[in-house]
Design an enzyme around this catalytic site. Structure first.
Site, mmCIF file in Angstrom:
data_model
loop_
_atom_site.group_PDB
_atom_site.id
_atom_site.type_symbol
_atom_site.label_atom_id
_atom_site.label_comp_id
_atom_site.label_asym_id
_atom_site.label_seq_id
_atom_site.Cartn_x
_atom_site.Cartn_y
_atom_site.Cartn_z
ATOM 1 N N HIS A 184 4.435 -52.457 -43.304
ATOM 2 C CA HIS A 184 4.355 -50.937 -42.909
ATOM 3 C C HIS A 184 5.187 -49.961 -44.041
ATOM 4 O O HIS A 184 6.022 -50.255 -44.558
ATOM 5 C CB HIS A 184 5.327 -50.777 -41.710
ATOM 6 C CG HIS A 184 4.850 -49.511 -41.057
ATOM 7 N ND1 HIS A 184 3.961 -49.321 -40.004
ATOM 8 C CD2 HIS A 184 5.470 -48.173 -41.116
ATOM 9 C CE1 HIS A 184 3.651 -48.255 -39.616
ATOM 10 N NE2 HIS A 184 4.781 -47.293 -40.252
ATOM 11 N N ASP A 221 3.997 -56.262 -40.354
ATOM 12 C CA ASP A 221 4.179 -54.777 -39.841
ATOM 13 C C ASP A 221 4.246 -54.950 -38.238
ATOM 14 O O ASP A 221 3.365 -55.540 -37.424
ATOM 15 C CB ASP A 221 2.836 -53.847 -40.054
ATOM 16 C CG ASP A 221 3.051 -52.550 -39.366
ATOM 17 O OD1 ASP A 221 4.147 -52.287 -38.883
ATOM 18 O OD2 ASP A 221 1.827 -51.717 -39.244
ATOM 19 N N SER A 264 0.485 -44.425 -39.670
ATOM 20 C CA SER A 264 1.721 -44.766 -38.805
ATOM 21 C C SER A 264 1.776 -43.575 -37.575
ATOM 22 O O SER A 264 0.524 -43.531 -37.041
ATOM 23 C CB SER A 264 3.075 -44.601 -39.495
ATOM 24 O OG SER A 264 4.247 -44.977 -38.860
#
Length: 406
Positions: free
Chosen positions: A376, A346, A192
């Site tokens: 995610h 995601d 991320s």
């Protein structure tokens, strides 16, 4: 007695009311695609996260603490679980806390070194959340792992967190011999927001002749640009947990100090003039994304007219430390080999696809793995017992195999 009961009952009613509101909100607003293999687990994780965020917002309104501080506090409540095969050492690189993971068994040769920057949108994330990931990655790849405890927003906004990461990376690269790390096999890794830091580190250190060269970048559903929010994955997955489009914008506003009033302008593309969009179109054009990733629904939308005020407030979105994918070709072409993991469900999926294409077009070797049932934050379910999803194990396996292959 009645007054006492009222005083005791009010907090209970508030707690129950917030909980019911969050659960109902999650059920009515969250999109749990049929392709996700364990929808109940994802829904439970999402409800828990949203409950923490809701209570954090309440405490923030009461000026007790910020929402990220409260979420961080709750995440850090579970104790560390020791792994007998891993030696864990707490260190300080100057004032920056780091945690070093080394295999307990001795080795006659130098090991790969993994410099890990955790995710969390630069507002949450901690050693405890990534402890299991670091332990597993350390012992299964027989590597030395160093995770950086950089300072977080909103107390420490951009560029403080990323400067902490670079300072810790510099210290680590100068001290590899102390930790038994092979200077020819140092990998920057992140998920991320941490993936974006890892990519930015490749650019930061590429011309440092006094430091070992970074061998590879290992990026797990990374944040590689914060400029364009009209890509297919943002449309398709805007309400898919664990990071919805609203929450992603919230993280960005805390980190970059962007006012929430510019949200609609930024999401509609009105925060940048036409010449900026034209400059980056060759790298951000949805035409660069394979058609199979548009089948779940994608409708090209014309960008709204320029909002001058939003433009003046959002210039940090163009900073290459926040959007490393926007670096010029002569820079990106010198990036080290990459391993990229993307997840179908995601909002950041297309960041990975566009970055992969850029690297490949410029001759940089890329290993790409796509998790068809992934979302995610899936990797962070590792070690969560009944809430762990199979996708987390597959992502870890990809990471281990890539490290072993260097």
């Amino acid at each position: 007695m009645a007054v006492l009961l009222a005083l005791l009952g009010a907090p209970c009613l508030l707690f129950l009311g917030v909980g019911l509101w969050v659960i109902c909100s999650c059920f009515f607003t969250a999109d749990i695609p049929v392709g996700i293999g364990h929808p109940v687990k994802l829904r439970v994780l999402h409800c828990a996260l949203q409950l923490f965020v809701a209570w954090g917002m309440i405490l923030e309104k009461l000026r007790i603490c910020s929402m990220p501080q409260f979420v961080h506090f709750v995440h850090d409540l579970p104790p560390f679980i020791k792994d007998p095969d891993v030696v864990v050492t707490d260190l300080l690189f100057g004032t920056i806390p780091v945690k070093l993971y080394q295999p307990r068994r001795t080795s006659r040769s130098l090991r790969p070194g993994i410099l890990l920057f955790h995710g969390g949108g630069a507002i949450v994330g901690s050693f405890k959340i990534y402890h299991t990931i670091c332990c597993r990655l350390c012992k299964e790849s027989d590597s030395v792992v160093l995770i950086v405890g950089y300072r977080l927003a909103p107390q420490h906004r951009f560029p403080v967190p990323i400067r902490d990461c670079f300072a810790a990376a510099t210290h680590f690269l100068k001290s590899l011999d102390m930790y038994g790390v092979d200077p020819a096999r140092v990998v920057v890794c992140g998920d991320s927001a941490g993936g974006g830091v890892a990519a930015a580190a490749c650019q930061k250190f590429m011309d440092r002749s006094d430091l070992p060269k970074i061998r590879a970048q290992l990026l797990i559903y990374p944040t590689l640009q914060v400029l364009d929010y009209q890509l297919p994955s943002f449309q398709q997955n805007k309400n898919v947990p664990l990071i919805t489009l609203d929450f992603a914008f919230l993280c960005m506003s805390y980190y970059l100090d962007v006012s929430p009033q510019w949200k609609n302008a930024i999401l509609k593309g009105a925060h940048m003039p036409a010449h900026v969009w034209e400059r980056y179109r060759k790298w951000l054009d949805p035409e660069n994304i394979p058609e199979r990733f548009k089948k779940r629904g994608y409708r090209p939308v014309a960008r709204a007219p320029l909002n001058e005020a939003a433009y003046l407030e959002s210039d940090l979105l163009l900073d290459l430390l926040n959007s490393p994918m926007l670096a010029e070709d002569e820079v990106v072409s010198r990036f080290p080999e990459a391993c990229i993991v993307s997840c179908e469900y995601d909002i950041l999926r297309d960041n990975s696809l566009l970055y992969k294409k850029r690297l490949e077009d410029l001759g940089v070797p890329v290993t790409w793995h796509h998790m068809e049932d992934g979302f995610h934050g899936a990797l962070n379910t590792l070690g969560m017992g009944c809430l762990q999803v199979p996708c987390a194990t597959r992502i870890l396996r990809v990471m281990v195999q890539f490290i072993k292959g260097l």
